[in-house]
Design a protein around this motif. Sequence first.
Motif, mmCIF file in Angstrom:
data_model
loop_
_atom_site.group_PDB
_atom_site.id
_atom_site.type_symbol
_atom_site.label_atom_id
_atom_site.label_comp_id
_atom_site.label_asym_id
_atom_site.label_seq_id
_atom_site.Cartn_x
_atom_site.Cartn_y
_atom_site.Cartn_z
ATOM 1 N N GLU A 1 0.854 -1.184 0.000
ATOM 2 C CA GLU A 1 0.000 0.000 0.000
ATOM 3 C C GLU A 1 0.891 1.235 0.000
ATOM 4 O OE1 GLU A 1 -4.000 1.460 2.193
ATOM 5 O OE2 GLU A 1 -2.448 0.702 3.509
ATOM 6 N N PHE A 2 0.532 2.206 -0.803
ATOM 7 C CA PHE A 2 1.262 3.458 -0.860
ATOM 8 C C PHE A 2 0.320 4.563 -0.401
ATOM 9 C CE2 PHE A 2 3.026 7.229 -2.759
ATOM 10 C CZ PHE A 2 4.361 7.085 -2.431
ATOM 11 N N LYS A 3 0.751 5.335 0.593
ATOM 12 C CA LYS A 3 -0.084 6.393 1.172
ATOM 13 C C LYS A 3 0.542 7.745 0.870
ATOM 14 C CE LYS A 3 -0.428 3.296 5.019
ATOM 15 N NZ LYS A 3 -0.044 3.119 6.400
ATOM 16 N N SER A 4 -0.225 8.616 0.239
ATOM 17 C CA SER A 4 0.240 9.981 -0.011
ATOM 18 C C SER A 4 -0.856 10.938 0.461
ATOM 19 C CB SER A 4 0.562 10.202 -1.490
ATOM 20 O OG SER A 4 -0.512 9.821 -2.316
ATOM 21 N N GLY B 1 -2.438 20.565 -5.760
ATOM 22 C CA GLY B 1 -2.238 19.852 -4.501
ATOM 23 C C GLY B 1 -0.812 20.010 -4.007
ATOM 24 N N LEU B 2 -0.675 20.139 -2.707
ATOM 25 C CA LEU B 2 0.637 20.214 -2.061
ATOM 26 C C LEU B 2 0.858 18.916 -1.293
ATOM 27 C CD1 LEU B 2 3.149 21.832 -1.160
ATOM 28 C CD2 LEU B 2 1.768 22.703 0.732
ATOM 29 N N LEU B 3 1.869 18.157 -1.676
ATOM 30 C CA LEU B 3 2.187 16.891 -1.010
ATOM 31 C C LEU B 3 2.712 17.168 0.393
ATOM 32 C CD1 LEU B 3 2.559 13.757 -1.316
ATOM 33 C CD2 LEU B 3 4.917 14.281 -1.985
ATOM 34 N N ILE B 4 2.095 16.546 1.409
ATOM 35 C CA ILE B 4 2.583 16.737 2.780
ATOM 36 C C ILE B 4 3.246 15.493 3.350
ATOM 37 C CG2 ILE B 4 1.104 18.683 3.344
ATOM 38 C CD1 ILE B 4 -0.807 16.795 4.723
ATOM 39 N N SER B 5 2.925 14.305 2.814
ATOM 40 C CA SER B 5 3.622 13.092 3.237
ATOM 41 C C SER B 5 3.392 11.979 2.223
ATOM 42 C CB SER B 5 3.154 12.641 4.629
ATOM 43 O OG SER B 5 1.820 12.191 4.593
ATOM 44 N N ALA B 6 4.328 11.029 2.193
ATOM 45 C CA ALA B 6 4.214 9.867 1.303
ATOM 46 C C ALA B 6 5.021 8.727 1.905
ATOM 47 C CB ALA B 6 4.726 10.205 -0.088
ATOM 48 N N ASP C 1 8.154 3.447 5.232
ATOM 49 C CA ASP C 1 9.299 4.029 4.520
ATOM 50 C C ASP C 1 8.854 5.310 3.824
ATOM 51 O OD1 ASP C 1 10.955 1.897 5.264
ATOM 52 O OD2 ASP C 1 10.283 0.696 3.549
ATOM 53 N N ASP C 2 9.607 6.391 4.017
ATOM 54 C CA ASP C 2 9.269 7.710 3.503
ATOM 55 C C ASP C 2 9.678 7.849 2.030
ATOM 56 O OD1 ASP C 2 8.814 10.392 3.028
ATOM 57 O OD2 ASP C 2 9.860 11.079 4.820
ATOM 58 N N PHE C 3 8.718 8.256 1.179
ATOM 59 C CA PHE C 3 8.960 8.455 -0.244
ATOM 60 C C PHE C 3 8.749 9.903 -0.674
ATOM 61 C CE2 PHE C 3 8.468 3.922 -0.185
ATOM 62 C CZ PHE C 3 9.278 3.472 -1.219
ATOM 63 N N LYS C 4 8.535 10.795 0.278
ATOM 64 C CA LYS C 4 8.206 12.182 -0.067
ATOM 65 C C LYS C 4 9.281 12.831 -0.947
ATOM 66 C CE LYS C 4 6.788 16.609 1.750
ATOM 67 N NZ LYS C 4 6.747 17.507 2.869
ATOM 68 N N ASP C 5 10.560 12.567 -0.679
ATOM 69 C CA ASP C 5 11.637 13.183 -1.458
ATOM 70 C C ASP C 5 11.704 12.676 -2.893
ATOM 71 O OD1 ASP C 5 12.336 14.725 0.706
ATOM 72 O OD2 ASP C 5 13.980 13.412 1.342
ATOM 73 N N GLU C 6 11.057 11.557 -3.182
ATOM 74 C CA GLU C 6 11.052 11.006 -4.536
ATOM 75 C C GLU C 6 9.823 11.427 -5.330
ATOM 76 O OE1 GLU C 6 11.651 6.803 -4.231
ATOM 77 O OE2 GLU C 6 13.488 7.048 -3.083
ATOM 78 N N MET C 7 8.957 12.233 -4.705
ATOM 79 C CA MET C 7 7.720 12.656 -5.366
ATOM 80 C C MET C 7 7.743 14.156 -5.626
ATOM 81 S SD MET C 7 4.815 10.415 -3.446
ATOM 82 C CE MET C 7 3.608 10.810 -4.711
ATOM 83 N N SER C 8 6.962 14.542 -6.595
ATOM 84 C CA SER C 8 6.793 15.964 -6.881
ATOM 85 C C SER C 8 6.018 16.594 -5.731
ATOM 86 C CB SER C 8 6.029 16.138 -8.194
ATOM 87 O OG SER C 8 5.753 17.490 -8.420
ATOM 88 N N GLY C 9 6.443 17.749 -5.284
ATOM 89 C CA GLY C 9 5.768 18.418 -4.171
ATOM 90 C C GLY C 9 4.464 19.075 -4.562
ATOM 91 N N ILE C 10 4.245 19.269 -5.858
ATOM 92 C CA ILE C 10 3.037 19.911 -6.366
ATOM 93 C C ILE C 10 2.353 18.958 -7.340
ATOM 94 C CG2 ILE C 10 2.102 21.867 -7.666
ATOM 95 C CD1 ILE C 10 3.267 22.768 -5.060
#
Length: 174
Positions: free
Chosen positions: A71-74, A100-105, A111-120
């Motif tokens: 499962e992937f949660k964003s 949309g503004l990404l606040i967590s993934a 495991d944190d994937f936020k740095d691998e995703m677009s922030g917008i």
Amino acid sequence: MSNVNAQEVTFGAKAGLNMASFSGDETGGVKAKTSFHVGAVAEIAISDVFSVQPELLFSAQGAKEDGGDGEFKSNYINLPIMAKYYVAEGLSVEAGPQVGLLISAEDEDGDDFKDEMSGIDFGLNLGVGYKMESGLNFAARYNLGLSNIWDYDGIGDFSQQNAVFQISVGYFFN
């Protein structure tokens, strides 16, 4: 048609169910993840049949692995701006852009994937709504993601977008 006056502004709140997934490249093994959204809305009546509805929503999105436990949660703070056209008393068709503004993934293991995703994230919403005279309202909407949600070196031509179907209930304070 609708009993709103020109330039009338009403405020409210809404919450509901998300059926979120990804579209784009390599999504054959992906299925919808059930989650939620909640936030504030305003409706600005331009005429008796047309209004603009900006919203500020927290939206839990992501996807599940088809046939597995993955499962992937964003989580996003979304700002849709909906144009609403009332086709009958209380019944509207709606369309508009969303940012949309990404606040967590993270994945199911945390495991944190936020740095691998677009922030917008940019998208286009299409839907229908029904507003009762009491202020209670209901809506169904599809968010078609327009931008690649992944942003990291070596991604190449790989592109996936958010795809979210929402059902919500809300209340406008009169």
